[in-house]
Design an enzyme around this catalytic site. Sequence first.
Site, PDB file in Angstrom:
ATOM      1  N   SER A   1      -4.433  -7.812  -5.307  1.00 11.21           N
ATOM      2  CA  SER A   1      -4.894  -6.443  -5.535  1.00 11.21           C
ATOM      3  C   SER A   1      -5.595  -6.399  -6.888  1.00 11.21           C
ATOM      4  O   SER A   1      -4.999  -6.750  -7.912  1.00 11.21           O
ATOM      5  CB  SER A   1      -3.695  -5.483  -5.536  1.00 11.21           C
ATOM      6  OG  SER A   1      -4.117  -4.165  -5.741  1.00 11.21           O
TER       7      SER A   1
ATOM      8  N   LYS B   1      -8.395  -7.326  -2.479  1.00  9.93           N
ATOM      9  CA  LYS B   1      -8.252  -5.868  -2.275  1.00  9.93           C
ATOM     10  C   LYS B   1      -8.729  -5.206  -3.550  1.00  9.93           C
ATOM     11  O   LYS B   1      -8.245  -5.538  -4.637  1.00  9.93           O
ATOM     12  CB  LYS B   1      -6.785  -5.538  -1.992  1.00  9.93           C
ATOM     13  CG  LYS B   1      -6.368  -4.103  -2.191  1.00  9.93           C
ATOM     14  CD  LYS B   1      -4.975  -3.868  -1.634  1.00  9.93           C
ATOM     15  CE  LYS B   1      -4.185  -2.907  -2.490  1.00  9.93           C
ATOM     16  NZ  LYS B   1      -2.856  -2.618  -1.886  1.00  9.93           N
ATOM     17  N   LEU B   2      -9.696  -4.292  -3.393  1.00 14.73           N
ATOM     18  CA  LEU B   2     -10.234  -3.584  -4.558  1.00 14.73           C
ATOM     19  C   LEU B   2      -9.699  -2.165  -4.591  1.00 14.73           C
ATOM     20  O   LEU B   2      -9.784  -1.442  -3.583  1.00 14.73           O
ATOM     21  CB  LEU B   2     -11.768  -3.535  -4.471  1.00 14.73           C
ATOM     22  CG  LEU B   2     -12.511  -4.881  -4.398  1.00 14.73           C
ATOM     23  CD1 LEU B   2     -14.010  -4.625  -4.265  1.00 14.73           C
ATOM     24  CD2 LEU B   2     -12.199  -5.751  -5.620  1.00 14.73           C
ATOM     25  N   LYS B   3      -9.160  -1.773  -5.724  1.00 16.42           N
ATOM     26  CA  LYS B   3      -8.778  -0.380  -5.914  1.00 16.42           C
ATOM     27  C   LYS B   3     -10.061   0.438  -6.042  1.00 16.42           C
ATOM     28  O   LYS B   3     -11.002   0.030  -6.744  1.00 16.42           O
ATOM     29  CB  LYS B   3      -7.938  -0.222  -7.183  1.00 16.42           C
ATOM     30  CG  LYS B   3      -6.553  -0.840  -7.065  1.00 16.42           C
ATOM     31  CD  LYS B   3      -5.717  -0.099  -6.062  1.00 16.42           C
ATOM     32  CE  LYS B   3      -4.308  -0.671  -6.014  1.00 16.42           C
ATOM     33  NZ  LYS B   3      -3.452   0.096  -5.091  1.00 16.42           N
TER      34      LYS B   3
ATOM     35  N   ASP C   1      -8.359   0.003  -1.452  1.00 15.63           N
ATOM     36  CA  ASP C   1      -7.175   0.863  -1.496  1.00 15.63           C
ATOM     37  C   ASP C   1      -7.470   2.040  -2.427  1.00 15.63           C
ATOM     38  O   ASP C   1      -7.773   1.839  -3.592  1.00 15.63           O
ATOM     39  CB  ASP C   1      -5.965   0.067  -2.009  1.00 15.63           C
ATOM     40  CG  ASP C   1      -4.674   0.896  -1.959  1.00 15.63           C
ATOM     41  OD1 ASP C   1      -3.611   0.339  -2.289  1.00 15.63           O
ATOM     42  OD2 ASP C   1      -4.746   2.083  -1.569  1.00 15.63           O
TER      43      ASP C   1
ATOM     44  N   ASN D   1      -5.343   4.761  -2.820  1.00 12.03           N
ATOM     45  CA  ASN D   1      -4.140   5.495  -3.269  1.00 12.03           C
ATOM     46  C   ASN D   1      -4.347   7.010  -3.165  1.00 12.03           C
ATOM     47  O   ASN D   1      -4.134   7.753  -4.133  1.00 12.03           O
ATOM     48  CB  ASN D   1      -3.744   5.079  -4.690  1.00 12.03           C
ATOM     49  CG  ASN D   1      -3.159   3.677  -4.741  1.00 12.03           C
ATOM     50  OD1 ASN D   1      -3.792   2.761  -5.260  1.00 12.03           O
ATOM     51  ND2 ASN D   1      -1.966   3.485  -4.186  1.00 12.03           N
TER      52      ASN D   1
ATOM     53  N   GLU E   1      -7.416   1.427   2.811  1.00 16.98           N
ATOM     54  CA  GLU E   1      -6.000   1.749   2.684  1.00 16.98           C
ATOM     55  C   GLU E   1      -5.811   3.124   2.040  1.00 16.98           C
ATOM     56  O   GLU E   1      -6.382   3.408   0.987  1.00 16.98           O
ATOM     57  CB  GLU E   1      -5.320   0.672   1.826  1.00 16.98           C
ATOM     58  CG  GLU E   1      -3.844   0.791   1.645  1.00 16.98           C
ATOM     59  CD  GLU E   1      -3.257  -0.320   0.776  1.00 16.98           C
ATOM     60  OE1 GLU E   1      -3.966  -1.324   0.520  1.00 16.98           O
ATOM     61  OE2 GLU E   1      -2.115  -0.184   0.320  1.00 16.98           O
TER      62      GLU E   1
ATOM     63  N   ASP F   1      -0.340   3.337   3.715  1.00 14.83           N
ATOM     64  CA  ASP F   1       0.646   2.805   2.754  1.00 14.83           C
ATOM     65  C   ASP F   1       1.611   3.962   2.461  1.00 14.83           C
ATOM     66  O   ASP F   1       2.632   4.104   3.128  1.00 14.83           O
ATOM     67  CB  ASP F   1      -0.106   2.306   1.504  1.00 14.83           C
ATOM     68  CG  ASP F   1       0.806   1.876   0.365  1.00 14.83           C
ATOM     69  OD1 ASP F   1       0.292   1.284  -0.601  1.00 14.83           O
ATOM     70  OD2 ASP F   1       2.020   2.139   0.416  1.00 14.83           O
TER      71      ASP F   1
ATOM     72  N   LYS G   1       6.064  -1.877   2.887  1.00 15.30           N
ATOM     73  CA  LYS G   1       6.715  -2.156   1.612  1.00 15.30           C
ATOM     74  C   LYS G   1       8.194  -1.777   1.763  1.00 15.30           C
ATOM     75  O   LYS G   1       8.498  -0.596   1.977  1.00 15.30           O
ATOM     76  CB  LYS G   1       6.115  -1.324   0.480  1.00 15.30           C
ATOM     77  CG  LYS G   1       4.662  -1.619   0.172  1.00 15.30           C
ATOM     78  CD  LYS G   1       4.135  -0.657  -0.874  1.00 15.30           C
ATOM     79  CE  LYS G   1       2.723  -1.000  -1.269  1.00 15.30           C
ATOM     80  NZ  LYS G   1       2.181  -0.001  -2.240  1.00 15.30           N
TER      81      LYS G   1
ATOM     82  N   GLY H   1       2.548  -4.732  -2.116  1.00 21.33           N
ATOM     83  CA  GLY H   1       3.204  -5.122  -3.369  1.00 21.33           C
ATOM     84  C   GLY H   1       3.428  -3.928  -4.270  1.00 21.33           C
ATOM     85  O   GLY H   1       2.666  -2.964  -4.229  1.00 21.33           O
TER      86      GLY H   1
HETATM   87  C1  LIG Z   1      -0.369  -4.034  -5.714  1.00 23.78           C
HETATM   88  C2  LIG Z   1      -0.710  -2.614  -5.423  1.00 23.78           C
HETATM   89  O1  LIG Z   1      -1.846  -2.269  -5.351  1.00 23.78           O
HETATM   90  N1  LIG Z   1       0.339  -1.776  -5.273  1.00 23.78           N
HETATM   91  C3  LIG Z   1       0.337  -0.379  -4.891  1.00 23.78           C
HETATM   92  C4  LIG Z   1      -0.142   0.501  -6.029  1.00 23.78           C
HETATM   93  C5  LIG Z   1       0.707   0.401  -7.241  1.00 23.78           C
HETATM   94  C6  LIG Z   1       0.088   0.085  -8.425  1.00 23.78           C
HETATM   95  C7  LIG Z   1       0.792   0.014  -9.595  1.00 23.78           C
HETATM   96  C8  LIG Z   1       2.154   0.233  -9.623  1.00 23.78           C
HETATM   97  C9  LIG Z   1       2.899   0.173 -10.818  1.00 23.78           C
HETATM   98  C10 LIG Z   1       4.242   0.415 -10.813  1.00 23.78           C
HETATM   99  C11 LIG Z   1       4.880   0.722  -9.622  1.00 23.78           C
HETATM  100  C12 LIG Z   1       4.171   0.792  -8.443  1.00 23.78           C
HETATM  101  C13 LIG Z   1       2.794   0.549  -8.422  1.00 23.78           C
HETATM  102  C14 LIG Z   1       2.064   0.643  -7.239  1.00 23.78           C
HETATM  103  C15 LIG Z   1      -0.500  -0.124  -3.637  1.00 23.78           C
HETATM  104  O2  LIG Z   1      -0.641  -0.990  -2.769  1.00 23.78           O
HETATM  105  O3  LIG Z   1      -0.948   1.017  -3.477  1.00 23.78           O
HETATM  106 MG   LIG Z   2      -1.647   0.884  -1.429  1.00 21.75          MG
END
Ligand SMILES: CC(=O)N[C@@H](Cc1ccc2ccccc2c1)C(=O)O
Ligand SMILES: [Mg+2]
Length: 368
Positions: free
Chosen positions: A135, A161-163, A189, A191, A214, A239, A263, A291
């Site tokens: 990620s 995977k690009l935010k 992703d 969020n 995502e 997610d 998750k 993750g």
């Molecule tokens: C690897 C990845 O992108 N994880 C989450 C987003 C994320 C990012 C940062 C975090 C910091 C602390 C706790 C939870 C977190 C979750 C996701 O898939 O959306």
């Molecule tokens: Mg996510």
Amino acid sequence: MRIERVRLRRISLPLVSPFRTSLGTEYERSALVVQVSTPDAEGWGECVAGADPDYSSEYVEGAEDVLLRHLVPRLLSAETVTAHTVGPLLAAVKGHRMAKAALEMAVLDAELRSQGLSFAAGLGAVADRVPSGVSVGIMDSVPELIDAVAAYLAQGYQRIKLKIEPGWDIVPVRAVRERFGDDTLLQVDANAAYTRADTRHLARLDAFDLLLIEQPLDEEDLLGHAALARGLRTPICLDESVVSARSAADAIALGACHIVNIKPGRVGGYLEARRIHDLCAAAGIPVWCGGMLETGLGRAGNAALAALPNFTLPGDVSASNRYFATDITEPFTLQDGHLTVPTAPGLGVTPIPAALDRATRTTTELHR
Ligand SMILES: CC(=O)N[C@@H](Cc1ccc2ccccc2c1)C(=O)O
Ligand SMILES: [Mg+2]
């Protein structure tokens, strides 16, 4: 098993580099390590709640409080506990899935260690290694993003995977696709950073042959995701919206997702995670393991989970050094783009005492 004592450690680990998403920027990982002591074995669990209630409503202090005040006492007063009875024992407490997941994980670890069974054997893994994706956060410039992606691909990561967020989406995705070619597995992703009004804008991502997009919309907007799915060619993956097997079934029935990011912490534990895996397999919905910047404890459990048969897409189970210079366990390293699934009893890893002590900010324990 009879639980004699439960210890909670608030830990903090610096991140090797700031991790920016549409939720904000993280510079360190504040987490909660759960240690369950039984006459037969010790069990370890990790609560994935972040420092702030921005990814979900849970956050690390809240999780610690609900564990100490409402969850741990219920297990300490039970005559015997097994991983499968933790859920029912805690059901009277509403919500707090990440806190409950950490406790169930520690009980499952103790139970499997006492039986000499690994998480992989206990959950039904069918592989001894799993492909690793990575990620990649939002960066200050496209050249910086290109350099970061090049470095991860050079390390062997099999999927990028690009935010993304409004203002950082089409341009960086196009740049990565053009620089690294059509064969690079690529997904995004958000969020939950977009709204239904962004459908035409998000449809522009169809040009880049992404594996999935995502969680583009709010976690509670299932109908919005279903409408978006009709307006996009790119498959929708959820997610934050999938918090249980029931919510996965509802999302699939509503056409809100084609793929699910599983998750264990978000859904209340590894046993519910497996239920979602099985339900998605029956519905023909592929899944992958997400993750939450876990330490080696959560990473070990996730590597085992990711080895179940319907985990057919590379997950975010990256090497330890993606996030931490020093983990609290032996580090997970990338071998030919894969992580090896632990085979020793339970999680197969335990915290290294000196590393755990160095990362520990506070310790609280409850006895029977
Ligand atoms: C690897 C990845 O992108 N994880 C989450 C987003 C994320 C990012 C940062 C975090 C910091 C602390 C706790 C939870 C977190 C979750 C996701 O898939 O959306
Ligand atoms: Mg996510």
